[in-house]
Design an enzyme around this catalytic site. Structure first.
Site, PDB file in Angstrom:
ATOM      1  N   GLY A  31       1.549   8.667   5.770  1.00  0.00           N
ATOM      2  CA  GLY A  31       1.928  10.076   5.818  1.00  0.00           C
ATOM      3  C   GLY A  31       3.422  10.295   5.938  1.00  0.00           C
ATOM      4  O   GLY A  31       4.218   9.383   5.724  1.00  0.00           O
ATOM      5  N   HIS A  34       7.257  11.382   1.103  1.00  0.00           N
ATOM      6  CA  HIS A  34       8.513  11.678   0.410  1.00  0.00           C
ATOM      7  C   HIS A  34       8.325  11.289  -1.057  1.00  0.00           C
ATOM      8  O   HIS A  34       7.229  10.863  -1.461  1.00  0.00           O
ATOM      9  CB  HIS A  34       9.666  10.924   1.072  1.00  0.00           C
ATOM     10  CG  HIS A  34       9.398   9.455   1.272  1.00  0.00           C
ATOM     11  ND1 HIS A  34       9.262   8.586   0.225  1.00  0.00           N
ATOM     12  CD2 HIS A  34       9.197   8.714   2.398  1.00  0.00           C
ATOM     13  CE1 HIS A  34       9.024   7.376   0.681  1.00  0.00           C
ATOM     14  NE2 HIS A  34       8.963   7.423   2.002  1.00  0.00           N
ATOM     15  N   GLU A  35       9.402  11.384  -1.823  1.00  0.00           N
ATOM     16  CA  GLU A  35       9.289  11.150  -3.265  1.00  0.00           C
ATOM     17  C   GLU A  35       8.874   9.713  -3.603  1.00  0.00           C
ATOM     18  O   GLU A  35       8.329   9.462  -4.676  1.00  0.00           O
ATOM     19  CB  GLU A  35      10.602  11.510  -3.977  1.00  0.00           C
ATOM     20  CG  GLU A  35      10.782  13.021  -4.146  1.00  0.00           C
ATOM     21  CD  GLU A  35       9.538  13.717  -4.724  1.00  0.00           C
ATOM     22  OE1 GLU A  35       8.996  13.240  -5.734  1.00  0.00           O
ATOM     23  OE2 GLU A  35       9.095  14.720  -4.143  1.00  0.00           O
ATOM     24  N   HIS A  37       6.531   7.944  -1.945  1.00  0.00           N
ATOM     25  CA  HIS A  37       5.065   8.008  -1.929  1.00  0.00           C
ATOM     26  C   HIS A  37       4.551   8.764  -3.167  1.00  0.00           C
ATOM     27  O   HIS A  37       3.575   8.373  -3.798  1.00  0.00           O
ATOM     28  CB  HIS A  37       4.559   8.773  -0.703  1.00  0.00           C
ATOM     29  CG  HIS A  37       4.900   8.174   0.612  1.00  0.00           C
ATOM     30  ND1 HIS A  37       5.793   8.749   1.483  1.00  0.00           N
ATOM     31  CD2 HIS A  37       4.444   7.057   1.236  1.00  0.00           C
ATOM     32  CE1 HIS A  37       5.871   8.023   2.592  1.00  0.00           C
ATOM     33  NE2 HIS A  37       5.066   6.981   2.463  1.00  0.00           N
ATOM     34  N   ASP A 150       8.217  -2.144   0.063  1.00  0.00           N
ATOM     35  CA  ASP A 150       7.591  -3.051   1.041  1.00  0.00           C
ATOM     36  C   ASP A 150       7.154  -4.293   0.263  1.00  0.00           C
ATOM     37  O   ASP A 150       5.974  -4.504   0.014  1.00  0.00           O
ATOM     38  CB  ASP A 150       6.419  -2.347   1.713  1.00  0.00           C
ATOM     39  CG  ASP A 150       6.869  -1.113   2.455  1.00  0.00           C
ATOM     40  OD1 ASP A 150       7.180  -1.204   3.631  1.00  0.00           O
ATOM     41  OD2 ASP A 150       6.946  -0.028   1.824  1.00  0.00           O
ATOM     42  N   VAL A 176      11.887   4.041  -4.960  1.00  0.00           N
ATOM     43  CA  VAL A 176      12.547   5.334  -5.211  1.00  0.00           C
ATOM     44  C   VAL A 176      13.654   5.483  -4.175  1.00  0.00           C
ATOM     45  O   VAL A 176      13.437   5.276  -2.978  1.00  0.00           O
ATOM     46  CB  VAL A 176      11.544   6.499  -5.128  1.00  0.00           C
ATOM     47  CG1 VAL A 176      12.242   7.837  -5.322  1.00  0.00           C
ATOM     48  CG2 VAL A 176      10.436   6.323  -6.166  1.00  0.00           C
ATOM     49  N   SER A 186       9.988   7.059   5.388  1.00  0.00           N
ATOM     50  CA  SER A 186       9.662   8.043   6.423  1.00  0.00           C
ATOM     51  C   SER A 186      10.565   7.839   7.633  1.00  0.00           C
ATOM     52  O   SER A 186      10.870   8.774   8.362  1.00  0.00           O
ATOM     53  CB  SER A 186       8.196   7.905   6.850  1.00  0.00           C
ATOM     54  OG  SER A 186       7.352   7.960   5.725  1.00  0.00           O
ATOM     55  N   ARG A 187      10.994   6.596   7.845  1.00  0.00           N
ATOM     56  CA  ARG A 187      11.813   6.287   9.023  1.00  0.00           C
ATOM     57  C   ARG A 187      13.269   6.728   8.868  1.00  0.00           C
ATOM     58  O   ARG A 187      14.021   6.688   9.836  1.00  0.00           O
ATOM     59  CB  ARG A 187      11.759   4.780   9.337  1.00  0.00           C
ATOM     60  CG  ARG A 187      10.409   4.343   9.884  1.00  0.00           C
ATOM     61  CD  ARG A 187      10.455   2.917  10.409  1.00  0.00           C
ATOM     62  NE  ARG A 187       9.271   2.572  11.166  1.00  0.00           N
ATOM     63  CZ  ARG A 187       8.238   1.879  10.692  1.00  0.00           C
ATOM     64  NH1 ARG A 187       8.232   1.459   9.453  1.00  0.00           N
ATOM     65  NH2 ARG A 187       7.192   1.623  11.469  1.00  0.00           N
TER      66      ARG A 187
HETATM   67  P1  AMP Z   1       4.059   3.948   4.136  1.00  0.00           P
HETATM   68  O1  AMP Z   1       3.631   5.378   4.325  1.00  0.00           O
HETATM   69  O2  AMP Z   1       5.457   3.695   4.603  1.00  0.00           O
HETATM   70  O3  AMP Z   1       3.041   2.972   4.657  1.00  0.00           O
HETATM   71  O4  AMP Z   1       4.119   3.714   2.567  1.00  0.00           O
HETATM   72  C1  AMP Z   1       2.998   3.931   1.750  1.00  0.00           C
HETATM   73  C2  AMP Z   1       3.257   3.367   0.383  1.00  0.00           C
HETATM   74  O5  AMP Z   1       4.387   4.023  -0.194  1.00  0.00           O
HETATM   75  C3  AMP Z   1       3.576   1.880   0.395  1.00  0.00           C
HETATM   76  O6  AMP Z   1       2.953   1.259  -0.725  1.00  0.00           O
HETATM   77  C4  AMP Z   1       5.077   1.853   0.260  1.00  0.00           C
HETATM   78  O7  AMP Z   1       5.577   0.675  -0.329  1.00  0.00           O
HETATM   79  C5  AMP Z   1       5.306   3.049  -0.642  1.00  0.00           C
HETATM   80  N1  AMP Z   1       6.692   3.518  -0.511  1.00  0.00           N
HETATM   81  C6  AMP Z   1       7.330   3.867   0.628  1.00  0.00           C
HETATM   82  N2  AMP Z   1       8.620   4.173   0.377  1.00  0.00           N
HETATM   83  C7  AMP Z   1       8.796   4.008  -0.952  1.00  0.00           C
HETATM   84  C8  AMP Z   1       9.908   4.160  -1.839  1.00  0.00           C
HETATM   85  N3  AMP Z   1      11.106   4.535  -1.408  1.00  0.00           N
HETATM   86  N4  AMP Z   1       9.716   3.904  -3.151  1.00  0.00           N
HETATM   87  C9  AMP Z   1       8.500   3.506  -3.618  1.00  0.00           C
HETATM   88  N5  AMP Z   1       7.409   3.349  -2.833  1.00  0.00           N
HETATM   89  C10 AMP Z   1       7.552   3.591  -1.528  1.00  0.00           C
END
Ligand code: AMP
Length: 283
Positions: A31, A34-35, A37, A150, A176, A186-187
């Site tokens: 959750g 951002h762009e 996700h 990641d 992105v 998100s952080r």
């Molecule tokens: P998270 O909510 O941080 O667990 O991320 C959910 C998914 O979004 C994971 O597969 C992340 O690798 C992907 N994600 C997070 N940030 C980015 C980003 N800047 N660009 C592309 N994918 C992202």
């Protein structure tokens, strides 16, 4: 768009849709979207008849001194973004729903989790693999979308899918970035204005690697040290790791005579930031 809080209802809904011959794409998230996700969600909407996005801040992937409680959340905003992007189902379970009392089964990984974040966040990838395995069992996706931001997580998921004979296509999506090069996360909300410049040291350090490779430097140590000096030169930075690894095996490389990935984790103030870049070596 449906918001479903239980595994049983999600399973039933997906089963109903699959009986109609529909394909299912899944995007697991924590959750505070951002762009980054949304690029995954948009790709899933394009590729599949149905897109399931899960929003769950997974406690088993956080260490005892990490930011589980503080992790940013904004379900209403996430919902609006997902509606706009054309997602079909948000799976939004509680911790009790995902880990009911008495749960004892985890997915346990070896080797590729013994480097990078696997070292600095012990148990993290077992938590990730466990939750993703559960999400896959609940939503039965044909395709699942993960960001290469990641990078190690992506390799872990690909390996788990292969090792556990899951019939799921894992699609990796590019990182992105903000206009200034900072990888969206998100952080990033934790960053104070005066820390922003320091946060840019991660993406900027890749330019140094580029230059060294162009100058035919083949020592991973030299590259690593240069990146370390560069990032440490910025205030507020505390390096967790700077690693130069094989793109799939995630093992450390000594000589840069084949393709490699530079993976970074750096604390900038309160924010633990990660970034990485794939480098192709001309043979
Ligand atoms: P998270 O909510 O941080 O667990 O991320 C959910 C998914 O979004 C994971 O597969 C992340 O690798 C992907 N994600 C997070 N940030 C980015 C980003 N800047 N660009 C592309 N994918 C992202």
């Amino acid at each position: 768009m449906k918001i479903i809080e239980t595994a049983a209802e999600t399973k039933a809904e997906v089963k109903r849709l699959k009986m109609q011959g529909k394909t299912v794409g899944m995007v697991p998230t924590m959750g505070f979207l951002h762009e980054g996700h949304m690029s995954l969600v948009k790709q899933s909407v394009e590729d599949n008849d149905v897109t399931v996005v899960s929003i769950f801040v997974n406690p088993t992937q956080f260490g005892p001194n990490e930011d589980l409680e503080a992790y940013p959340r904004d379900f209403e905003k996430d919902k609006a973004m997902l509606t706009e992007a054309g997602a079909d189902i948000i799976f939004y379970p509680s911790v009790d729903e995902m880990y009911p009392e008495g749960a004892i089964t985890m997915v346990k990984l070896a080797s590729i989790t013994e480097t990078l974040c696997g070292v600095s966040r012990p148990g993290h990838f077992d938590g990730v693999a466990t939750i993703v395995c559960k999400l896959f069992n609940i939503a039965s996706p044909d395709r699942a979308y993960f960001g290469s931001k990641d990078y190690q997580q992506l390799q872990v998921i690909k390996r788990m899918v292969k090792d556990l004979n899951m019939d799921i296509e894992v699609i990796d999506m590019p990182i992105v970035r903000e206009e200034d090069g900072l990888a969206m996360s998100s952080r990033n909300i934790y960053l104070k204005p005066e820390e922003r410049e320091s946060a840019l040291s991660l993406s900027r350090s890749f330019e140094i690697v580029e230059r060294l490779i162009d100058a035919e430097e083949i020592s991973a140590d030299v590259v690593q040290l240069s990146v370390e000096e560069f990032i440490a030169g910025y205030p507020h930075t505390e390096i967790d790791y700077i690693e130069i690894v094989h793109p799939e095996r995630m093992t450390e490389m000594e000589k840069l005579t084949e393709d490699f990935v530079v993976a970074l984790a750096v604390k900038v103030g309160r924010a633990r930031l990660i970034d990485n870049k794939f480098f192709s070596v001309k043979k």
